[in-house]
Write a protein that holds these residues in place. Structure first.
Motif, PDB file in Angstrom:
ATOM      1  N   ARG A  22       0.839  -1.190   0.000  1.00 27.67           N
ATOM      2  CA  ARG A  22       0.000   0.000   0.000  1.00 27.67           C
ATOM      3  C   ARG A  22       0.879   1.247   0.000  1.00 27.67           C
ATOM      4  N   VAL A  38       2.331  -5.044   3.013  1.00 28.29           N
ATOM      5  CA  VAL A  38       1.163  -5.363   3.824  1.00 28.29           C
ATOM      6  C   VAL A  38       1.110  -6.859   4.153  1.00 28.29           C
ATOM      7  N   SER A  76       2.105  -3.596  11.060  1.00 25.90           N
ATOM      8  CA  SER A  76       0.965  -2.702  11.273  1.00 25.90           C
ATOM      9  C   SER A  76      -0.387  -3.361  10.993  1.00 25.90           C
ATOM     10  N   VAL A  77      -0.390  -4.516  10.353  1.00 21.01           N
ATOM     11  CA  VAL A  77      -1.659  -5.166   9.999  1.00 21.01           C
ATOM     12  C   VAL A  77      -1.828  -6.543  10.630  1.00 21.01           C
ATOM     13  N   PHE A 128      -5.529  -8.192   9.281  1.00 14.56           N
ATOM     14  CA  PHE A 128      -5.649  -8.521   7.864  1.00 14.56           C
ATOM     15  C   PHE A 128      -5.309  -9.996   7.646  1.00 14.56           C
ATOM     16  N   MET A 140      -9.614  -7.373   5.224  1.00 14.45           N
ATOM     17  CA  MET A 140      -9.160  -6.317   6.129  1.00 14.45           C
ATOM     18  C   MET A 140     -10.241  -6.038   7.163  1.00 14.45           C
ATOM     19  N   LEU A 186     -10.510  -1.843  10.544  1.00 14.07           N
ATOM     20  CA  LEU A 186      -9.777  -0.845   9.784  1.00 14.07           C
ATOM     21  C   LEU A 186      -9.619   0.452  10.568  1.00 14.07           C
ATOM     22  N   ASP A 235      -4.939   3.165   7.762  1.00 13.51           N
ATOM     23  CA  ASP A 235      -4.913   2.154   6.700  1.00 13.51           C
ATOM     24  C   ASP A 235      -5.270   2.772   5.344  1.00 13.51           C
ATOM     25  N   TYR A 247      -3.954   0.445  -2.502  1.00 15.71           N
ATOM     26  CA  TYR A 247      -3.478  -0.922  -2.270  1.00 15.71           C
ATOM     27  C   TYR A 247      -3.155  -1.579  -3.609  1.00 15.71           C
TER      28      TYR A 247
END
Length: 125
Positions: A38, A48, A63-64, A68, A83, A86, A90, A94
């Motif tokens: 992203r 991601v 971070s995800v 995710f 996802m 959210l 974010d 993407y």
């Protein structure tokens, strides 16, 4: 040659969910590791999630993690990014990408050979 087309982006409120899809052309989709990256305005492209060619191994950006989930359906030549939870941070375009790397799960942009055009995800607070 692989062509990738992302879909599923849009506007969602914080705490909501979206599922991105990436449809790949060609008969060799199952040979490629697939990844999602992203890029937010003014920032570098960020890793991601990625999944190996078999679908067994996955890897996520810090971070995800826990929010995710990446998956693939080789019969449909499609990779997904579910996802959840959210956050406004974010928000980004993407991108789906394909890599010929066969060992491990690539997570660096230079390891990817083909890229989609991107789909916008906007999370409002």
């Amino acid at each position: 040659q692989v062509q990738l087309v992302e879909s599923g982006g849009g506007l969602v409120q914080a705490g909501g969910s979206l599922r991105l899809s990436c449809a790949a052309s060609g008969r060799t989709f199952s040979s490629y590791a697939m990844g999602w990256f992203r890029q937010a305005p003014g920032k570098e492209r960020e890793f991601v999630a990625a999944i190996d060619w078999s679908g067994i191994s996955t890897y996520y950006g810090d971070s995800v993690k826990g929010r995710f989930t990446i998956s693939r359906d080789n019969a449909k030549n499609t990779v997904y990014l579910q996802m959840n939870s959210l956050k406004p941070e974010d928000t980004a375009v993407y991108y789906c990408a394909a890599s010929i790397v066969r060992l491990g799960v690539p997570f660096v942009t230079d390891e990817y050979d083909y890229w989609g055009q991107g789909t916008q995800v906007t999370v409002s607070s």
